[in-house]
Structures are given as structure tokens and as C-alpha cells.
Design an enzyme around this catalytic site. Structure first.
Site, PDB file in Angstrom:
ATOM      1  N   THR A 151       0.962  -0.937   0.422  1.00 44.45           N
ATOM      2  CA  THR A 151      -0.527  -0.151  -0.241  1.00 44.45           C
ATOM      3  C   THR A 151       1.000   1.853  -0.150  1.00 44.45           C
ATOM      4  O   THR A 151       1.746   1.204   1.438  1.00 44.45           O
ATOM      5  CB  THR A 151      -1.352   0.125   1.017  1.00 44.45           C
ATOM      6  OG1 THR A 151      -1.835  -1.311   1.559  1.00 44.45           O
ATOM      7  CG2 THR A 151      -1.262   1.461   1.198  1.00 44.45           C
ATOM      8  N   LYS A 185      -7.494   1.138  -2.402  1.00 43.01           N
ATOM      9  CA  LYS A 185      -7.148   1.367  -0.601  1.00 43.01           C
ATOM     10  C   LYS A 185      -6.674   2.131   0.076  1.00 43.01           C
ATOM     11  O   LYS A 185      -7.626   1.877   1.284  1.00 43.01           O
ATOM     12  CB  LYS A 185      -5.354   0.185  -0.830  1.00 43.01           C
ATOM     13  CG  LYS A 185      -5.420  -0.347   0.410  1.00 43.01           C
ATOM     14  CD  LYS A 185      -5.680  -1.599   1.327  1.00 43.01           C
ATOM     15  CE  LYS A 185      -5.494  -1.480   2.127  1.00 43.01           C
ATOM     16  NZ  LYS A 185      -4.160  -2.347   2.196  1.00 43.01           N
TER      17      LYS A 185
END
Length: 263
Positions: free
Chosen positions: A95, A168
Site C-alpha cells: 500500500t 485502498k
């Protein structure tokens, strides 16, 4: 049989490697220490000592390191992507910033860059049921999907390169905000004289129920849950703030909530 290279066989990457091997793929994994190489071999994968060997002749290279800076070091400053064959796919599970994924795609047009951050934990990967938010070319994702399906389900195409990261980051911002809401509810219950454990158990059966509330209840307390996930959530929320600030905005009403549960 697909040739897959992996960098980052840690907490999340190790079950990915196990699932890839179990699906019949030929898997090479970077192992910088003898102990790590032994662990990789025990999974049935081939351990290599440098990133060039990970990339060489690979159909797909998977990056699952902890930070966006590590991704940049490997893929922008380092030689990993340069050694990947033309037409191969680079999958970024870390991420991070959507601009990193886009910069890699711009610098290395000979590969298809798919940013596919995960939503879930090692147990979800081991079960073949971790959610992947995927950004990138739709045809490239279709070619790569059989590899990702070894551990990812569902695999959700979010849009062009960088879109997976954006989804995300929104997801984790809402996750942090929901943790903060539950923590506020616990504090309200305490002021009203209700103990936390029975409160969480009761709320899990009421209209306030949510996946986050269930996770906090399973952990035993909001404080324990924040201690367990705070570092990961804090890292992601910092990226959200930087990304939104770069667009001239802020997190608005979400900012107060996420600040309550992030370092």
C-alpha cells in the site's frame, strides 16, 4: 506453468509464496539471509540472492514489501524492473502512493504495472481469499489474474494504474474512522457504567454491527485492536494525507476521527 518472482516474503508474502507453489507456478523468491533462504526452500520455492535473479525470465514479479519507499528503491532507483522481460507484469501489493505506481509505469514501459494492494491479513491469503484492489491495464490484469487467483479472491479492477492504491487508501481511511467511532462508543458506554466486553458483544448483534466492530470485539477491546493495527493504519493514512494535500485538499470531517487512532 508461470514463472513468478517474489520480493518480500514476510508476514504477508510468505503465505503468498506457499499458495503460488501450491498452484503449480515456478516461484523464485529473494532471500537475503541463509535463514530466509532455508525458509523459502521449505515452502517449495527457489531462493535467489539478488533482485536480478528474481526478475530474469519472469512472467510476473510480485512486490510485497512494507513501505512505499522500499518499492521506490527496488523499482525506480534499483535495477529490478530493468531486468524483467518485455511484456511481463509487475504487481505491487504494498500500500503506497498512486504516483509511485505511475512513475514506475512511465519509467519502464516494457512491463505492465499493476498496483494491487491487499485488504485482509495473512490468514486470508493462506485461505486464498484476500481482496485485491487492482489498478492497471485491463488486458494486462486478465493475463496476470491466474497468478493472483492463487491467493486473491475477489480481484477487483479499480481502473488505470494507480487506481488500486487510491481505492485502498480510501478503504483504510474509512477503516481508521470506523475504529475511532467504535472507540468513542466504548468511552460513552464507560461513562454510562457499561463494561466494554458486554457492550461490544451486544452491539455486534444490533444495528450498530459492522465488520470493524466484530474485529474489535474479537480482539477484546478497542485499545488492544488499535495497538495491533495502529502502525499499519498510520502508515496508510499518512499516504492519504500526502496524496490529498498534493491535490490541494484535506480529509475534511474524517481527519478528526482518523487522528484519534493513528500514531
Amino acid at each position: 506453468m508461470t514463472r513468478v518472482g517474489v520480493v518480500g516474503a514476510g508476514r504477508m508474502g510468505t503465505p503468498m509464496v506457499a499458495r503460488l507453489v501450491g498452484a503449480g507456478h515456478q516461484v523464485r523468491v529473494l532471500g537475503r539471509t541463509e535463514a530466509k533462504r532455508t525458509a523459502i526452500a521449505e515452502l517449495g520455492a527457489h531462493a535467489v540472492t539478488d533482485v536480478e535473479a528474481v526478475a530474469d525470465a519472469a512472467d510476473v514479479v510480485i512486490i510485497c514489501v512494507f513501505t512505499d519507499d522500499q518499492v521506490s528503491e527496488l523499482c525506480l532507483d534499483g535495477d529490478l524492473v530493468a531486468h524483467m522481460p518485455r511484456g511481463s507484469s509487475l504487481v505491487l501489493h504494498t500500500t503506497g502512493s498512486p504516483s509511485t505506481a505511475r512513475a514506475i509505469a512511465s519509467k519502464h514501459p516494457h512491463v505492465d504495472v499493476i498496483d494491487a494492494p491487499v485488504s485482509g491479513g495473512p490468514h486470508d491469503i493462506a485461505a486464498g481469499a484476500v481482496t485485491l484492489f487492482a489498478g492497471g491495464d485491463e488486458e494486462a490484469l486478465a493475463r496476470t489474474r491466474p497468478v493472483l487467483a492463487a491467493y486473491g479472491d475477489p480481484i477487483l479492477h479499480a481502473g488505470p494504474t494507480g487506481a488500486g492504491q487510491l481505492v485502498k487508501l480510501v478503504n483504510n481511511t474509512l477503516f481508521a474512522a470506523q475504529i475511532a467511532l467504535v472507540a468513542e462508543g466504548v468511552r460513552l458506554g464507560s461513562r454510562l457504567g457499561v463494561d466494554e466486553a458486554p457492550l461490544l458483544n451486544a452491539l455486534a448483534h444490533g444495528s450498530a454491527q459492522s465488520r470493524v466492530l466484530s474485529m474489535i470485539a474479537a480482539a477484546g477491546s478497542a485499545e488492544k485492536f488499535v495497538s495491533a493495527v495502529g502502525e499499519f493504519i498510520g502508515k496508510d493514512v499518512a499516504v492519504v494525507r500526502d496524496t490529498v494535500a498534493g491535490l490541494g485538499g484535506d480529509l475534511g470531517e474524517l481527519d478528526r476521527l482518523v487522528s484519534a487512532v493513528t500514531p
